[in-house]
Design a protein around this motif. Structure first.
Motif, PDB file in Angstrom:
ATOM      1  N   PHE A 144     -83.075 -54.592 -12.189  1.00 62.25           N
ATOM      2  CA  PHE A 144     -82.665 -54.445 -10.937  1.00 62.25           C
ATOM      3  C   PHE A 144     -81.298 -53.666 -10.799  1.00 62.25           C
ATOM      4  O   PHE A 144     -80.797 -53.506  -9.465  1.00 62.25           O
ATOM      5  N   LYS A 145     -80.657 -53.362 -12.064  1.00 67.72           N
ATOM      6  CA  LYS A 145     -79.331 -52.527 -11.804  1.00 67.72           C
ATOM      7  C   LYS A 145     -78.234 -53.413 -11.141  1.00 67.72           C
ATOM      8  O   LYS A 145     -77.626 -52.740 -10.223  1.00 67.72           O
ATOM      9  N   ARG A 146     -78.223 -54.903 -11.224  1.00 68.16           N
ATOM     10  CA  ARG A 146     -77.465 -55.546 -10.552  1.00 68.16           C
ATOM     11  C   ARG A 146     -76.738 -56.604 -11.553  1.00 68.16           C
ATOM     12  O   ARG A 146     -77.477 -57.025 -12.471  1.00 68.16           O
ATOM     13  N   ASP A 147     -75.500 -57.251 -11.034  1.00 62.12           N
ATOM     14  CA  ASP A 147     -74.927 -58.217 -11.873  1.00 62.12           C
ATOM     15  C   ASP A 147     -75.458 -59.624 -11.503  1.00 62.12           C
ATOM     16  O   ASP A 147     -75.275 -60.089 -10.180  1.00 62.12           O
ATOM     17  N   ILE A 148     -76.169 -60.442 -12.361  1.00 61.76           N
ATOM     18  CA  ILE A 148     -76.824 -61.723 -12.019  1.00 61.76           C
ATOM     19  C   ILE A 148     -75.638 -62.713 -11.609  1.00 61.76           C
ATOM     20  O   ILE A 148     -75.899 -63.423 -10.776  1.00 61.76           O
ATOM     21  N   PHE A 149     -74.696 -62.435 -12.351  1.00 59.93           N
ATOM     22  CA  PHE A 149     -73.463 -63.449 -12.181  1.00 59.93           C
ATOM     23  C   PHE A 149     -72.972 -63.228 -10.532  1.00 59.93           C
ATOM     24  O   PHE A 149     -72.987 -64.385  -9.828  1.00 59.93           O
ATOM     25  N   LYS A 150     -72.814 -62.026 -10.082  1.00 59.24           N
ATOM     26  CA  LYS A 150     -72.404 -62.061  -8.949  1.00 59.24           C
ATOM     27  C   LYS A 150     -73.506 -62.303  -7.746  1.00 59.24           C
ATOM     28  O   LYS A 150     -73.157 -63.102  -6.882  1.00 59.24           O
TER      29      LYS A 150
ATOM     30  N   ILE B 212     -82.505 -61.357  -3.523  1.00 57.15           N
ATOM     31  CA  ILE B 212     -81.687 -61.737  -4.511  1.00 57.15           C
ATOM     32  C   ILE B 212     -82.635 -62.910  -5.392  1.00 57.15           C
ATOM     33  O   ILE B 212     -82.924 -63.140  -6.461  1.00 57.15           O
ATOM     34  N   PHE B 213     -83.165 -63.971  -4.261  1.00 57.20           N
ATOM     35  CA  PHE B 213     -83.705 -65.185  -4.928  1.00 57.20           C
ATOM     36  C   PHE B 213     -85.016 -64.751  -5.398  1.00 57.20           C
ATOM     37  O   PHE B 213     -85.368 -65.172  -6.735  1.00 57.20           O
ATOM     38  N   GLU B 214     -85.849 -63.700  -5.017  1.00 56.95           N
ATOM     39  CA  GLU B 214     -87.137 -63.244  -5.264  1.00 56.95           C
ATOM     40  C   GLU B 214     -86.843 -62.521  -6.884  1.00 56.95           C
ATOM     41  O   GLU B 214     -87.554 -62.624  -7.783  1.00 56.95           O
ATOM     42  N   ASN B 215     -85.764 -61.559  -6.840  1.00 55.09           N
ATOM     43  CA  ASN B 215     -85.449 -61.070  -8.419  1.00 55.09           C
ATOM     44  C   ASN B 215     -85.043 -62.142  -9.230  1.00 55.09           C
ATOM     45  O   ASN B 215     -85.741 -61.671 -10.397  1.00 55.09           O
TER      46      ASN B 215
END
Length: 124
Positions: free
Chosen positions: A29-35, A61-64
């Motif tokens: 997803f090219k995103r930071d899961i912590f954030k 975010i939930f779905e990802n």
């Protein structure tokens, strides 16, 4: 690594959380899961207290996060998040999200404990 089955629409779905999750999430997803999880947890607590609805970004975010944890537990699930979600009827995020957050939290506690024990063994 922690694995758990969560019931969604009458189906037992395996989910897994480990140190690999942030990497898988970032790659997919090219995103930071912590954030993202921090934002989602704050939104969840706020919505629960105020009775508000989740925003579209929170739902995404939930779905990802759910998809990555499910894929980590069983890489035979569909390669597309849309195809994976399509196997379920409509379900309440409020039933599944707390279990996903708990699974993530348990994994983080396990990681912190392991790091503390390693520091003690190495004399740091």
């Amino acid at each position: 690594m922690i694995k758990r089955e969560i019931e969604i629409c009458g189906k037992k779905v395996p989910f897994r959380s480990s140190a690999t999750i942030p990497r898988l999430y970032r790659a997919k997803f090219k995103r930071d899961i912590f954030k993202d999880l921090s934002k989602l947890e704050k939104s969840y607590k706020g919505k629960k207290e105020n009775g508000d609805e989740f925003q579209i970004e929170d739902l995404e975010i939930f779905e990802n996060v759910a998809y990555v944890m499910a894929y980590h537990a069983d890489n035979r699930i569909p390669a597309s998040i849309d195809d994976w979600l399509d196997q379920f009827d409509m379900f309440s995020i409020y039933e599944v999200l707390p279990q996903i957050l708990e699974l993530w939290g348990e994994n983080m506690m396990t990681d912190v404990k392991a790091k503390k024990e390693l520091a003690e063994v190495s004399g740091k």
